[in-house]
Design a protein around this motif. Structure first.
Motif, mmCIF file in Angstrom:
data_model
loop_
_atom_site.group_PDB
_atom_site.id
_atom_site.type_symbol
_atom_site.label_atom_id
_atom_site.label_comp_id
_atom_site.label_asym_id
_atom_site.label_seq_id
_atom_site.Cartn_x
_atom_site.Cartn_y
_atom_site.Cartn_z
ATOM 1 N N GLY A 8 0.075 3.569 -10.274
ATOM 2 C CA GLY A 8 -0.707 2.163 -10.064
ATOM 3 C C GLY A 8 0.426 1.021 -10.173
ATOM 4 N N ALA A 9 1.584 1.377 -10.089
ATOM 5 C CA ALA A 9 2.700 0.422 -10.311
ATOM 6 C C ALA A 9 2.765 -0.835 -9.176
ATOM 7 C CB ALA A 9 3.897 0.877 -10.722
ATOM 8 N N PHE A 10 2.334 -0.394 -8.038
ATOM 9 C CA PHE A 10 2.412 -1.171 -6.832
ATOM 10 C C PHE A 10 1.726 -0.596 -5.711
ATOM 11 C CE2 PHE A 10 4.231 -3.099 -2.904
ATOM 12 C CZ PHE A 10 4.139 -4.281 -3.123
ATOM 13 N N ARG A 11 1.072 -1.473 -4.799
ATOM 14 C CA ARG A 11 0.515 -1.209 -3.634
ATOM 15 C C ARG A 11 0.597 -2.243 -2.859
ATOM 16 N NH1 ARG A 11 -2.648 3.012 -1.386
ATOM 17 N NH2 ARG A 11 -2.929 3.968 -3.653
ATOM 18 N N GLY A 12 0.932 -2.161 -1.667
ATOM 19 C CA GLY A 12 0.916 -3.304 -0.585
ATOM 20 C C GLY A 12 2.072 -3.359 0.313
ATOM 21 N N GLY A 13 2.063 -4.113 1.154
ATOM 22 C CA GLY A 13 2.984 -4.200 2.219
ATOM 23 C C GLY A 13 4.342 -4.404 2.095
ATOM 24 N N TYR A 14 5.323 -4.052 2.784
ATOM 25 C CA TYR A 14 6.718 -4.217 2.539
ATOM 26 C C TYR A 14 7.147 -5.827 2.426
ATOM 27 C CZ TYR A 14 7.068 0.592 3.831
ATOM 28 O OH TYR A 14 6.904 1.880 3.736
ATOM 29 N N GLY A 15 6.500 -6.467 3.008
ATOM 30 C CA GLY A 15 6.582 -8.055 2.945
ATOM 31 C C GLY A 15 6.458 -8.547 1.454
ATOM 32 N N LYS A 16 5.062 -8.082 0.776
ATOM 33 C CA LYS A 16 4.599 -8.411 -0.432
ATOM 34 C C LYS A 16 5.711 -7.803 -1.428
ATOM 35 C CE LYS A 16 1.048 -7.511 -3.696
ATOM 36 N NZ LYS A 16 -0.332 -6.997 -3.693
ATOM 37 N N PHE A 17 6.301 -6.512 -0.927
ATOM 38 C CA PHE A 17 7.081 -6.007 -2.339
ATOM 39 C C PHE A 17 8.617 -6.755 -1.936
ATOM 40 C CE2 PHE A 17 10.432 -2.499 -3.337
ATOM 41 C CZ PHE A 17 10.110 -2.393 -4.626
ATOM 42 N N ASN A 18 8.967 -7.231 -0.821
ATOM 43 C CA ASN A 18 10.158 -7.971 -0.862
ATOM 44 C C ASN A 18 10.136 -9.352 -1.534
ATOM 45 O OD1 ASN A 18 12.926 -8.558 0.621
ATOM 46 N ND2 ASN A 18 11.633 -10.154 1.786
ATOM 47 N N ARG A 19 8.915 -10.105 -1.294
ATOM 48 C CA ARG A 19 8.616 -11.193 -2.069
ATOM 49 C C ARG A 19 8.664 -11.171 -3.579
ATOM 50 N NH1 ARG A 19 4.779 -11.390 1.734
ATOM 51 N NH2 ARG A 19 2.967 -11.035 0.477
ATOM 52 N N PHE A 20 7.870 -9.774 -4.037
ATOM 53 C CA PHE A 20 8.279 -9.318 -5.504
ATOM 54 C C PHE A 20 9.390 -9.392 -5.907
ATOM 55 C CE2 PHE A 20 7.107 -5.822 -8.489
ATOM 56 C CZ PHE A 20 6.920 -6.629 -9.582
ATOM 57 N N ARG A 21 10.207 -8.619 -5.358
ATOM 58 C CA ARG A 21 11.744 -8.451 -5.666
ATOM 59 C C ARG A 21 12.433 -9.831 -5.655
ATOM 60 N NH1 ARG A 21 14.120 -2.597 -3.911
ATOM 61 N NH2 ARG A 21 13.847 -3.117 -1.835
ATOM 62 N N THR A 22 12.101 -10.590 -4.757
ATOM 63 C CA THR A 22 12.900 -12.041 -4.432
ATOM 64 C C THR A 22 12.421 -12.872 -5.799
ATOM 65 O OG1 THR A 22 12.484 -11.976 -2.173
ATOM 66 C CG2 THR A 22 12.805 -14.050 -3.216
ATOM 67 N N GLY A 23 10.926 -12.714 -6.161
ATOM 68 C CA GLY A 23 10.760 -13.465 -7.404
ATOM 69 C C GLY A 23 11.051 -13.113 -8.614
ATOM 70 N N LEU A 24 11.164 -11.730 -8.885
ATOM 71 C CA LEU A 24 11.972 -11.271 -10.091
ATOM 72 C C LEU A 24 13.335 -11.786 -10.189
ATOM 73 C CD1 LEU A 24 10.677 -7.561 -9.971
ATOM 74 C CD2 LEU A 24 10.087 -9.428 -11.572
#
Length: 133
Positions: A8-24
């Motif tokens: 359950g660590a992550f579920r979503g589109g690749y764009g969302k994952f990219n925004r997540f890593r960008t924000g981190l």
């Protein structure tokens, strides 16, 4: 299609994952492509906005975050020992993430980080890797 990280660590589109890593990375003062600085490679992320080395955040001090940031966004896994480190590192930078999110009106970043931390906790409890698929 999208990305799922086990436990359950992550579920979503690749764009969302990219925004997540960008924000981190931006929350700790780094840069993720596309960069504001045209001198930085569009194929890399950096611990600092200017691309210089950083004594506070770097791949030797933040091995879990480094593993997460460099990991494929479509397959593979992070071994349990690095999941433990990733969890500790995410918890340590959570105040910076919250501050960045507040300034940038990005509550989703905080929620995604907390979800990733909970996923790490679950993987640690089961002594299993975080799997990306």
């Amino acid at each position: 299609m999208g990305l799922v990280i086990s436990h359950g660590a992550f579920r979503g589109g690749y764009g969302k994952f990219n925004r997540f890593r960008t924000g981190l990375i931006k929350s700790i003062g780094g840069s993720y492509p596309p960069h504001n600085n045209p001198k930085l490679s569009s194929d890399r992320w950096y611990w600092r906005e200017d691309g210089e080395s950083d004594d506070l955040f770097n791949r030797t001090k933040f091995i879990g975050l480094y593993e997460f940031m460099c990991h494929s966004d479509c397959d593979g896994y992070i071994v349990p020992s690095k999941v433990r480190v990733l969890k500790i590192e995410l918890e340590s930078i959570l105040p910076l993430i919250k501050s960045y999110a507040q300034i940038n009106n990005d509550n989703e970043l905080v929620e995604m980080t907390k979800t990733l931390i909970k996923g790490c906790e679950s993987a640690i409890k089961s002594n299993e890797p975080l799997e990306f698929y």
